[in-house]
Design a protein around this motif. Structure first.
Motif, mmCIF file in Angstrom:
data_model
loop_
_atom_site.group_PDB
_atom_site.id
_atom_site.type_symbol
_atom_site.label_atom_id
_atom_site.label_comp_id
_atom_site.label_asym_id
_atom_site.label_seq_id
_atom_site.Cartn_x
_atom_site.Cartn_y
_atom_site.Cartn_z
ATOM 1 N N SER A 1 0.829 -1.202 0.000
ATOM 2 C CA SER A 1 0.000 0.000 0.000
ATOM 3 C C SER A 1 0.868 1.259 0.000
ATOM 4 O O SER A 1 2.094 1.172 0.082
ATOM 5 N N ASN A 2 0.221 2.417 -0.083
ATOM 6 C CA ASN A 2 0.923 3.699 -0.032
ATOM 7 C C ASN A 2 1.836 3.758 1.173
ATOM 8 O O ASN A 2 1.422 3.437 2.282
ATOM 9 N N GLY A 3 3.068 4.166 0.944
ATOM 10 C CA GLY A 3 3.975 4.362 2.072
ATOM 11 C C GLY A 3 4.677 3.097 2.535
ATOM 12 O O GLY A 3 5.417 3.114 3.509
ATOM 13 N N ALA A 4 4.473 1.984 1.818
ATOM 14 C CA ALA A 4 5.086 0.717 2.255
ATOM 15 C C ALA A 4 6.588 0.682 1.994
ATOM 16 O O ALA A 4 7.295 -0.149 2.559
ATOM 17 N N GLY A 5 7.066 1.565 1.107
ATOM 18 C CA GLY A 5 8.514 1.650 0.878
ATOM 19 C C GLY A 5 8.970 1.327 -0.538
ATOM 20 O O GLY A 5 10.166 1.324 -0.810
ATOM 21 N N GLU B 1 4.450 2.503 -10.427
ATOM 22 C CA GLU B 1 3.001 2.736 -10.550
ATOM 23 C C GLU B 1 2.570 3.201 -11.943
ATOM 24 O O GLU B 1 1.951 4.264 -12.065
HETATM 25 P P1 ATP Z 1 3.735 5.348 -2.546
HETATM 26 O O1 ATP Z 1 3.019 4.423 -3.432
HETATM 27 O O2 ATP Z 1 2.844 6.276 -1.784
HETATM 28 O O3 ATP Z 1 4.899 6.060 -3.184
HETATM 29 P P2 ATP Z 1 5.636 3.634 -1.359
HETATM 30 O O4 ATP Z 1 5.370 2.213 -0.978
HETATM 31 O O5 ATP Z 1 6.371 3.846 -2.606
HETATM 32 O O6 ATP Z 1 4.303 4.430 -1.403
HETATM 33 P P3 ATP Z 1 7.581 5.323 -0.084
HETATM 34 O O7 ATP Z 1 7.260 6.502 -0.930
HETATM 35 O O8 ATP Z 1 8.819 4.587 -0.354
HETATM 36 O O9 ATP Z 1 6.383 4.285 -0.121
HETATM 37 O O10 ATP Z 1 7.553 5.784 1.446
HETATM 38 C C1 ATP Z 1 7.937 4.944 2.528
HETATM 39 C C2 ATP Z 1 7.860 5.747 3.808
HETATM 40 O O11 ATP Z 1 8.885 6.745 3.823
HETATM 41 C C3 ATP Z 1 6.543 6.487 4.004
HETATM 42 O O12 ATP Z 1 6.200 6.439 5.368
HETATM 43 C C4 ATP Z 1 6.853 7.903 3.580
HETATM 44 O O13 ATP Z 1 6.057 8.832 4.268
HETATM 45 C C5 ATP Z 1 8.319 8.034 3.977
HETATM 46 N N1 ATP Z 1 9.050 8.957 3.082
HETATM 47 C C6 ATP Z 1 9.137 8.884 1.738
HETATM 48 N N2 ATP Z 1 9.908 9.865 1.241
HETATM 49 C C7 ATP Z 1 10.340 10.589 2.305
HETATM 50 C C8 ATP Z 1 11.192 11.741 2.468
HETATM 51 N N3 ATP Z 1 11.762 12.326 1.422
HETATM 52 N N4 ATP Z 1 11.379 12.186 3.734
HETATM 53 C C9 ATP Z 1 10.832 11.589 4.806
HETATM 54 N N5 ATP Z 1 10.025 10.498 4.734
HETATM 55 C C10 ATP Z 1 9.777 10.002 3.497
#
Ligand code: ATP
Length: 235
Positions: A35-39, A161
């Motif tokens: 999901s969103n924010g999973a990394g 995505e």
């Molecule tokens: P999405 O689909 O929303 O991009 P994702 O699975 O790709 O989700 P990431 O964007 O890798 O997730 O984010 C992982 C975690 O790191 C999240 O909690 C996000 O808020 C945090 N995060 C991402 N980029 C930064 C940043 N530049 N500074 C601080 N925290 C960050």
């Protein structure tokens, strides 16, 4: 081809990716679900050299690319097609494609052939080649983003995505083209929330939760997994 060994990535004191191990074999399509924010995006940015891992190593074709700069990583053959497209909106479609071939800028013949190849994959881009990128629809912009990434002739393409915000019919076309690009010899690492569409074309996948890999398997295994069905497929 690509191997992440025990990768941890931090933003300040916040750990976004924790002890991740993953592999992508030559010729594969591998999907990262979560999901969103999973990394997932953080993993991509780390492979591209835009983020630095605080521990672990990244190997590409057997060599550590951990200390390479983003441009050197592109030259090694890894190209990221960014989420949110990040095109040059006030440049034409044709100019955007040429920018994608920056690493091959001295080889005009190669650039011309690559543009023709992109137009074969996405005929609409040929029709719109003199239009500003910013005037394209969401689906066309995504096609242009993939086309622009292809211009660098990557061995490994990172696709973050590609289906986001697109109508179901366009999503289907997009995944068909991703499969074609793969058959033509480009290995693909894909991050997707649309697990249904992604698992249909992927060989294998990894499921991310809170920065860690919680499950991995072949697409068939993940497709049959009840947790995955509940969380991502809506069955
Ligand atoms: P999405 O689909 O929303 O991009 P994702 O699975 O790709 O989700 P990431 O964007 O890798 O997730 O984010 C992982 C975690 O790191 C999240 O909690 C996000 O808020 C945090 N995060 C991402 N980029 C930064 C940043 N530049 N500074 C601080 N925290 C960050």
């Amino acid at each position: 081809m690509l191997k992440l060994k025990d990768i941890t990535v931090k933003y300040g004191s916040y750990t976004a990716v924790r002890n991740v191990n993953l592999e992508v074999g030559t010729g594969e399509i591998v999907v990262l679900l979560g999901s969103n924010g999973a990394g997932k995006s953080t993993v991509f940015k780390t492979v591209s050299g835009l983020n630095k891992n605080s521990s672990g190593d990244i190997l590409f074709e057997g060599e550590s690319i951990n200390k390479r700069t983003p441009d050197k990583i592109v030259q090694s053959g890894i190209v990221q097609c960014a989420e949110g497209r990040k095109l040059f909106p006030s440049m034409t479609v044709h100019e955007n494609l040429k920018m994608g071939a920056y690493v091959h800028r001295k080889n005009r013949k190669m650039i011309k052939e690559s543009i023709e190849h992109v137009f074969e994959l996405f005929p609409i881009l040929e029709e719109k080649q003199h239009d500003m990128a910013g005037s394209l629809s969401g689906g066309q912009q995504q096609m242009l983003a993939i086309g622009r990434a292809l211009m660098a002739k990557p061995k490994l393409m990172l696709l973050d995505e590609p289906s986001i915000g697109l109508a179901p019919l366009i999503v289907e076309q997009m995944f068909d083209v991703i499969q074609t690009i793969n058959r033509e010899g480009t290995t693909i690492l894909l991050a997707e929330q649309n697990a249904n569409a992604a698992l249909k074309i992927a060989n294998r996948g990894y499921v991310f939760e809170n920065g860690s890999v919680v499950l991995e398997g072949t697409s068939d295994e993940l497709f049959a997994n009840d947790e995955i069905k509940k969380a991502y497929i809506g069955a």
